[in-house]
Design a protein around this motif. Structure first.
Motif, PDB file in Angstrom:
ATOM      1  N   UNK A 173      38.877  44.043  50.081  1.00 27.84           N
ATOM      2  CA  UNK A 173      39.512  42.938  50.322  1.00 27.84           C
ATOM      3  C   UNK A 173      38.854  42.662  48.880  1.00 27.84           C
ATOM      4  N   UNK A 174      38.662  42.407  47.616  1.00 25.02           N
ATOM      5  CA  UNK A 174      38.106  41.873  46.769  1.00 25.02           C
ATOM      6  C   UNK A 174      38.953  41.642  45.366  1.00 25.02           C
ATOM      7  N   UNK A 175      38.328  40.153  44.735  1.00 18.00           N
ATOM      8  CA  UNK A 175      39.105  40.153  43.370  1.00 18.00           C
ATOM      9  C   UNK A 175      37.822  39.729  42.592  1.00 18.00           C
ATOM     10  N   UNK A 176      38.404  40.069  41.541  1.00 16.03           N
ATOM     11  CA  UNK A 176      37.184  39.013  40.019  1.00 16.03           C
ATOM     12  C   UNK A 176      38.227  37.972  39.353  1.00 16.03           C
ATOM     13  N   UNK A 177      37.535  37.197  39.893  1.00 18.33           N
ATOM     14  CA  UNK A 177      37.843  35.732  38.504  1.00 18.33           C
ATOM     15  C   UNK A 177      37.380  35.968  38.153  1.00 18.33           C
ATOM     16  N   UNK A 178      38.031  35.247  36.133  1.00 18.02           N
ATOM     17  CA  UNK A 178      37.421  34.976  35.204  1.00 18.02           C
ATOM     18  C   UNK A 178      37.765  33.848  34.665  1.00 18.02           C
ATOM     19  N   UNK A 179      36.827  33.198  34.504  1.00 13.25           N
ATOM     20  CA  UNK A 179      36.246  32.032  33.762  1.00 13.25           C
ATOM     21  C   UNK A 179      36.473  31.784  32.501  1.00 13.25           C
ATOM     22  N   UNK A 180      36.260  30.170  31.519  1.00 10.66           N
ATOM     23  CA  UNK A 180      35.370  30.248  30.212  1.00 10.66           C
ATOM     24  C   UNK A 180      36.741  30.950  30.009  1.00 10.66           C
ATOM     25  N   UNK A 181      36.342  31.393  28.669  1.00 11.72           N
ATOM     26  CA  UNK A 181      37.468  32.211  27.238  1.00 11.72           C
ATOM     27  C   UNK A 181      38.108  33.024  28.521  1.00 11.72           C
ATOM     28  N   UNK A 182      37.540  34.001  29.225  1.00  9.93           N
ATOM     29  CA  UNK A 182      38.603  34.553  29.974  1.00  9.93           C
ATOM     30  C   UNK A 182      39.226  34.871  30.914  1.00  9.93           C
ATOM     31  N   UNK A 183      38.320  33.110  31.336  1.00  9.50           N
ATOM     32  CA  UNK A 183      40.224  32.666  32.206  1.00  9.50           C
ATOM     33  C   UNK A 183      40.896  32.655  31.653  1.00  9.50           C
ATOM     34  N   UNK A 184      40.227  31.460  30.364  1.00  8.74           N
ATOM     35  CA  UNK A 184      41.519  31.145  29.029  1.00  8.74           C
ATOM     36  C   UNK A 184      42.357  31.583  28.367  1.00  8.74           C
ATOM     37  N   UNK A 208      31.114  42.957  55.282  1.00  7.45           N
ATOM     38  CA  UNK A 208      32.015  42.594  54.492  1.00  7.45           C
ATOM     39  C   UNK A 208      31.106  41.643  53.411  1.00  7.45           C
ATOM     40  N   UNK A 209      30.128  41.091  53.366  1.00  8.38           N
ATOM     41  CA  UNK A 209      29.736  40.242  52.712  1.00  8.38           C
ATOM     42  C   UNK A 209      28.386  41.006  52.071  1.00  8.38           C
ATOM     43  N   UNK A 210      27.911  42.252  52.283  1.00 11.50           N
ATOM     44  CA  UNK A 210      26.897  43.098  52.517  1.00 11.50           C
ATOM     45  C   UNK A 210      27.741  43.888  51.339  1.00 11.50           C
ATOM     46  N   UNK A 211      28.879  44.677  51.683  1.00 12.49           N
ATOM     47  CA  UNK A 211      28.691  46.339  50.635  1.00 12.49           C
ATOM     48  C   UNK A 211      30.071  44.992  49.455  1.00 12.49           C
ATOM     49  N   UNK A 212      30.646  43.655  49.635  1.00 14.67           N
ATOM     50  CA  UNK A 212      30.897  43.043  48.743  1.00 14.67           C
ATOM     51  C   UNK A 212      29.949  42.868  47.513  1.00 14.67           C
ATOM     52  N   UNK A 213      28.912  41.999  48.108  1.00 14.85           N
ATOM     53  CA  UNK A 213      28.096  42.084  47.154  1.00 14.85           C
ATOM     54  C   UNK A 213      27.546  43.120  45.690  1.00 14.85           C
TER      55      UNK A 213
END
Length: 257
Positions: free
Chosen positions: A4-15, A37-42
Protein backbone atom coordinates in the motif's frame (compact mmCIF):
# COMPACT_ATOMS: atom_id res chain seq x y z
CA UNK A 1 1.54 -9.12 0.94
CA UNK A 2 -0.43 -6.27 -0.67
CA UNK A 3 1.84 -3.21 -0.89
CA UNK A 4 0.00 0.00 0.00
CA UNK A 5 2.61 2.45 -1.24
CA UNK A 6 2.52 5.33 -3.74
CA UNK A 7 4.85 7.84 -5.36
CA UNK A 8 3.61 11.43 -5.42
CA UNK A 9 5.16 13.75 -7.98
CA UNK A 10 5.69 17.43 -7.21
CA UNK A 11 7.15 20.32 -9.19
CA UNK A 12 7.74 19.74 -12.89
CA UNK A 13 7.09 16.01 -12.48
CA UNK A 14 3.79 16.69 -10.73
CA UNK A 15 2.79 19.40 -13.19
CA UNK A 16 3.62 17.22 -16.23
CA UNK A 17 6.14 19.79 -17.47
CA UNK A 18 9.44 17.91 -17.26
CA UNK A 19 12.30 19.49 -19.20
CA UNK A 20 15.64 18.06 -20.28
CA UNK A 21 17.42 19.05 -17.07
CA UNK A 22 14.51 18.63 -14.64
CA UNK A 23 14.96 16.69 -11.45
CA UNK A 24 12.26 14.47 -10.00
CA UNK A 25 10.51 16.02 -6.98
CA UNK A 26 8.87 13.14 -5.12
CA UNK A 27 7.12 12.28 -1.87
CA UNK A 28 6.54 8.65 -0.84
CA UNK A 29 3.34 7.81 1.06
CA UNK A 30 1.82 4.59 2.40
CA UNK A 31 -1.43 3.50 4.01
CA UNK A 32 -0.79 0.24 5.83
CA UNK A 33 -1.68 -0.82 9.37
CA UNK A 34 1.02 -3.51 9.61
CA UNK A 35 3.35 -2.81 12.54
CA UNK A 36 6.37 -3.19 10.23
CA UNK A 37 4.97 -0.80 7.62
CA UNK A 38 7.05 2.29 8.39
CA UNK A 39 10.36 0.40 8.35
CA UNK A 40 9.53 -1.63 5.24
CA UNK A 41 8.29 1.32 3.18
CA UNK A 42 11.23 3.47 4.27
CA UNK A 43 13.56 0.81 2.85
CA UNK A 44 11.49 0.57 -0.33
CA UNK A 45 11.67 4.36 -0.77
CA UNK A 46 15.46 4.28 -0.30
CA UNK A 47 15.81 1.47 -2.83
CA UNK A 48 13.58 3.23 -5.36
CA UNK A 49 15.56 6.44 -5.00
CA UNK A 50 18.81 4.50 -5.48
CA UNK A 51 17.48 2.96 -8.70
CA UNK A 52 16.37 6.32 -10.07
CA UNK A 53 19.74 7.96 -9.37
CA UNK A 54 21.81 5.12 -10.85
CA UNK A 55 25.08 6.27 -12.40
CA UNK A 56 25.29 5.45 -16.11
CA UNK A 57 28.06 6.02 -18.66
CA UNK A 58 26.27 9.28 -19.55
CA UNK A 59 25.90 10.40 -15.94
CA UNK A 60 23.12 9.90 -13.37
CA UNK A 61 19.84 8.52 -14.69
CA UNK A 62 17.87 11.22 -12.84
CA UNK A 63 18.49 13.80 -10.17
CA UNK A 64 15.88 13.42 -7.45
CA UNK A 65 14.68 15.83 -4.78
CA UNK A 66 12.85 14.42 -1.75
CA UNK A 67 12.83 17.59 0.37
CA UNK A 68 9.15 18.41 -0.19
CA UNK A 69 8.05 15.63 2.17
CA UNK A 70 6.65 16.66 5.57
CA UNK A 71 9.41 18.22 7.73
CA UNK A 72 11.80 18.25 4.76
CA UNK A 73 15.20 16.62 5.22
CA UNK A 74 14.37 15.95 8.88
CA UNK A 75 11.22 14.01 8.01
CA UNK A 76 10.69 10.32 7.33
CA UNK A 77 11.50 9.24 3.78
CA UNK A 78 8.11 7.49 3.54
CA UNK A 79 5.18 9.02 5.42
CA UNK A 80 1.81 7.55 6.30
CA UNK A 81 -1.23 9.11 4.63
CA UNK A 82 -2.64 10.06 8.02
CA UNK A 83 0.66 11.68 9.00
CA UNK A 84 0.68 13.56 5.70
CA UNK A 85 -2.89 14.79 6.30
CA UNK A 86 -2.10 16.01 9.83
CA UNK A 87 0.99 17.83 8.63
CA UNK A 88 -0.79 19.59 5.76
CA UNK A 89 -3.70 20.58 8.00
CA UNK A 90 -1.79 22.01 10.93
CA UNK A 91 1.94 22.39 10.27
CA UNK A 92 2.57 23.09 6.58
CA UNK A 93 3.74 26.52 5.45
CA UNK A 94 1.93 28.44 2.70
CA UNK A 95 4.72 27.62 0.25
CA UNK A 96 4.10 23.93 0.91
CA UNK A 97 0.45 24.43 -0.05
CA UNK A 98 1.70 26.23 -3.16
CA UNK A 99 3.73 23.13 -3.98
CA UNK A 100 0.66 20.96 -3.37
CA UNK A 101 -1.13 22.67 -6.27
CA UNK A 102 1.26 20.77 -8.60
CA UNK A 103 1.28 17.43 -6.80
CA UNK A 104 -0.20 14.24 -8.27
CA UNK A 105 -0.20 10.48 -7.84
CA UNK A 106 2.43 9.05 -10.22
CA UNK A 107 2.92 5.37 -9.42
CA UNK A 108 2.09 2.61 -6.98
CA UNK A 109 -1.20 1.63 -5.36
CA UNK A 110 -4.11 3.45 -7.01
CA UNK A 111 -6.18 3.33 -3.84
CA UNK A 112 -3.45 5.16 -1.93
CA UNK A 113 -3.17 7.57 -4.86
CA UNK A 114 -6.91 8.31 -4.76
CA UNK A 115 -6.76 8.88 -0.99
CA UNK A 116 -3.86 11.30 -1.49
CA UNK A 117 -5.83 13.19 -4.16
CA UNK A 118 -8.75 13.54 -1.74
CA UNK A 119 -6.46 15.02 0.92
CA UNK A 120 -4.92 17.36 -1.68
CA UNK A 121 -8.32 18.65 -2.79
CA UNK A 122 -9.45 19.09 0.81
CA UNK A 123 -6.39 21.24 1.59
CA UNK A 124 -6.55 23.31 -1.60
CA UNK A 125 -10.24 24.15 -1.17
CA UNK A 126 -9.87 25.53 2.34
CA UNK A 127 -11.10 29.16 2.54
CA UNK A 128 -8.16 31.57 2.75
CA UNK A 129 -7.77 35.28 3.39
CA UNK A 130 -6.68 36.64 0.00
CA UNK A 131 -4.63 39.54 1.38
CA UNK A 132 -2.74 37.39 3.89
CA UNK A 133 -2.14 34.76 1.21
CA UNK A 134 -0.79 37.38 -1.21
CA UNK A 135 1.61 38.63 1.46
CA UNK A 136 2.98 35.11 2.03
CA UNK A 137 3.31 34.40 -1.71
CA UNK A 138 5.14 37.70 -2.29
CA UNK A 139 7.53 36.97 0.59
CA UNK A 140 8.30 33.53 -0.81
CA UNK A 141 8.83 34.95 -4.29
CA UNK A 142 11.34 37.45 -2.88
CA UNK A 143 13.25 34.68 -1.10
CA UNK A 144 13.46 32.67 -4.30
CA UNK A 145 14.63 35.69 -6.28
CA UNK A 146 17.26 36.56 -3.68
CA UNK A 147 18.47 32.95 -3.80
CA UNK A 148 19.12 33.10 -7.56
CA UNK A 149 21.03 36.35 -8.23
CA UNK A 150 21.61 37.17 -11.89
CA UNK A 151 24.36 39.68 -12.65
CA UNK A 152 24.83 38.67 -16.29
CA UNK A 153 22.74 41.43 -17.89
CA UNK A 154 20.71 38.70 -19.63
CA UNK A 155 17.16 37.64 -18.81
CA UNK A 156 16.90 34.40 -16.82
CA UNK A 157 13.86 32.61 -18.26
CA UNK A 158 13.07 30.86 -15.02
CA UNK A 159 14.04 33.08 -12.11
CA UNK A 160 13.93 36.74 -13.18
CA UNK A 161 10.80 38.89 -12.63
CA UNK A 162 8.49 38.43 -15.58
CA UNK A 163 9.72 34.87 -16.12
CA UNK A 164 8.46 31.35 -15.58
CA UNK A 165 8.48 31.38 -11.78
CA UNK A 166 6.23 34.44 -11.80
CA UNK A 167 3.71 32.63 -14.02
CA UNK A 168 3.79 29.60 -11.72
CA UNK A 169 3.32 31.75 -8.60
CA UNK A 170 0.38 33.58 -10.20
CA UNK A 171 -1.31 30.24 -10.93
CA UNK A 172 -0.59 28.90 -7.45
CA UNK A 173 -2.03 32.03 -5.85
CA UNK A 174 -5.18 31.82 -7.99
CA UNK A 175 -5.68 28.19 -7.01
CA UNK A 176 -5.21 28.76 -3.28
CA UNK A 177 -7.26 31.96 -3.22
CA UNK A 178 -10.21 30.76 -5.30
CA UNK A 179 -10.43 26.95 -5.23
CA UNK A 180 -12.88 27.08 -2.31
CA UNK A 181 -15.38 28.75 -4.64
CA UNK A 182 -14.19 27.16 -7.90
CA UNK A 183 -13.17 23.52 -7.46
CA UNK A 184 -12.17 23.28 -11.12
CA UNK A 185 -8.97 25.04 -10.13
CA UNK A 186 -7.79 22.02 -8.14
CA UNK A 187 -7.32 19.98 -11.31
CA UNK A 188 -3.67 19.20 -11.96
CA UNK A 189 -3.81 20.35 -15.57
CA UNK A 190 -0.67 22.45 -15.92
CA UNK A 191 -0.13 26.19 -15.87
CA UNK A 192 -1.46 26.85 -19.37
CA UNK A 193 -4.80 25.13 -18.77
CA UNK A 194 -5.24 26.67 -15.32
CA UNK A 195 -4.65 30.18 -16.69
CA UNK A 196 -7.38 29.54 -19.25
CA UNK A 197 -9.76 28.24 -16.58
CA UNK A 198 -9.05 31.24 -14.35
CA UNK A 199 -9.83 33.57 -17.27
CA UNK A 200 -13.04 31.66 -18.00
CA UNK A 201 -14.08 32.14 -14.37
CA UNK A 202 -13.50 35.89 -14.67
CA UNK A 203 -10.58 35.92 -12.22
CA UNK A 204 -8.15 37.43 -14.76
CA UNK A 205 -8.63 39.21 -18.11
CA UNK A 206 -9.02 36.89 -21.10
CA UNK A 207 -6.68 38.73 -23.45
CA UNK A 208 -3.95 39.06 -20.82
CA UNK A 209 -4.26 35.40 -19.85
CA UNK A 210 -3.75 34.42 -23.48
CA UNK A 211 -0.69 36.64 -23.83
CA UNK A 212 0.83 35.11 -20.70
CA UNK A 213 0.04 31.60 -21.95
CA UNK A 214 1.91 32.43 -25.18
CA UNK A 215 4.81 33.85 -23.17
CA UNK A 216 5.04 30.71 -21.03
CA UNK A 217 5.07 28.50 -24.14
CA UNK A 218 7.87 30.58 -25.64
CA UNK A 219 9.88 30.51 -22.41
CA UNK A 220 9.66 26.71 -22.31
CA UNK A 221 10.67 26.31 -25.96
CA UNK A 222 13.71 28.49 -25.38
CA UNK A 223 14.58 26.69 -22.14
CA UNK A 224 14.43 23.29 -23.86
CA UNK A 225 16.68 24.52 -26.67
CA UNK A 226 19.26 25.98 -24.31
CA UNK A 227 19.29 22.88 -22.08
CA UNK A 228 19.81 20.61 -25.09
CA UNK A 229 22.85 22.71 -25.97
CA UNK A 230 24.26 22.21 -22.44
CA UNK A 231 23.75 25.83 -21.39
CA UNK A 232 24.45 26.26 -17.68
CA UNK A 233 21.71 28.87 -17.37
CA UNK A 234 18.58 29.43 -19.46
CA UNK A 235 19.26 33.10 -20.26
CA UNK A 236 18.62 35.26 -23.33
CA UNK A 237 18.70 38.96 -24.17
CA UNK A 238 15.96 40.89 -22.42
CA UNK A 239 15.14 42.82 -25.61
CA UNK A 240 14.18 39.62 -27.45
CA UNK A 241 11.38 38.97 -24.94
CA UNK A 242 10.28 42.47 -23.97
CA UNK A 243 6.62 41.88 -24.89
CA UNK A 244 6.43 38.55 -23.07
CA UNK A 245 8.10 39.92 -19.93
CA UNK A 246 5.74 42.90 -19.99
CA UNK A 247 2.67 40.66 -20.24
CA UNK A 248 3.72 38.49 -17.29
CA UNK A 249 4.52 41.54 -15.16
CA UNK A 250 1.17 43.11 -16.07
CA UNK A 251 -0.70 40.00 -14.91
CA UNK A 252 1.47 39.84 -11.78
CA UNK A 253 0.42 43.40 -10.97
CA UNK A 254 -3.26 42.65 -11.46
CA UNK A 255 -3.22 39.46 -9.37
CA UNK A 256 -0.62 40.16 -6.65
CA UNK A 257 -0.12 43.91 -6.74
Amino acid sequence: DEPRFAVIGYGKLGGKELGYASDLDMVFVFDDADERAEEVYMRLAQRLNSWLTTQTTAGPLFDTDLRLRPHGDKGLLAVSLEGFRRYEESEAWVWEHQALTRARFCAGDRGVGAAFEAIREEILTRPRDAAALAKEVLAMRKRMHDGHPNRSGLFDLKHDPGGMIDVEFIVQYLVLAHAAAHRRLTGNLGNLALLKIAAGLGLIPDDLAERVRDAYRKYRRLQHRLRLNDAQYARVTRESLSQEIGSVQELWGKVLG
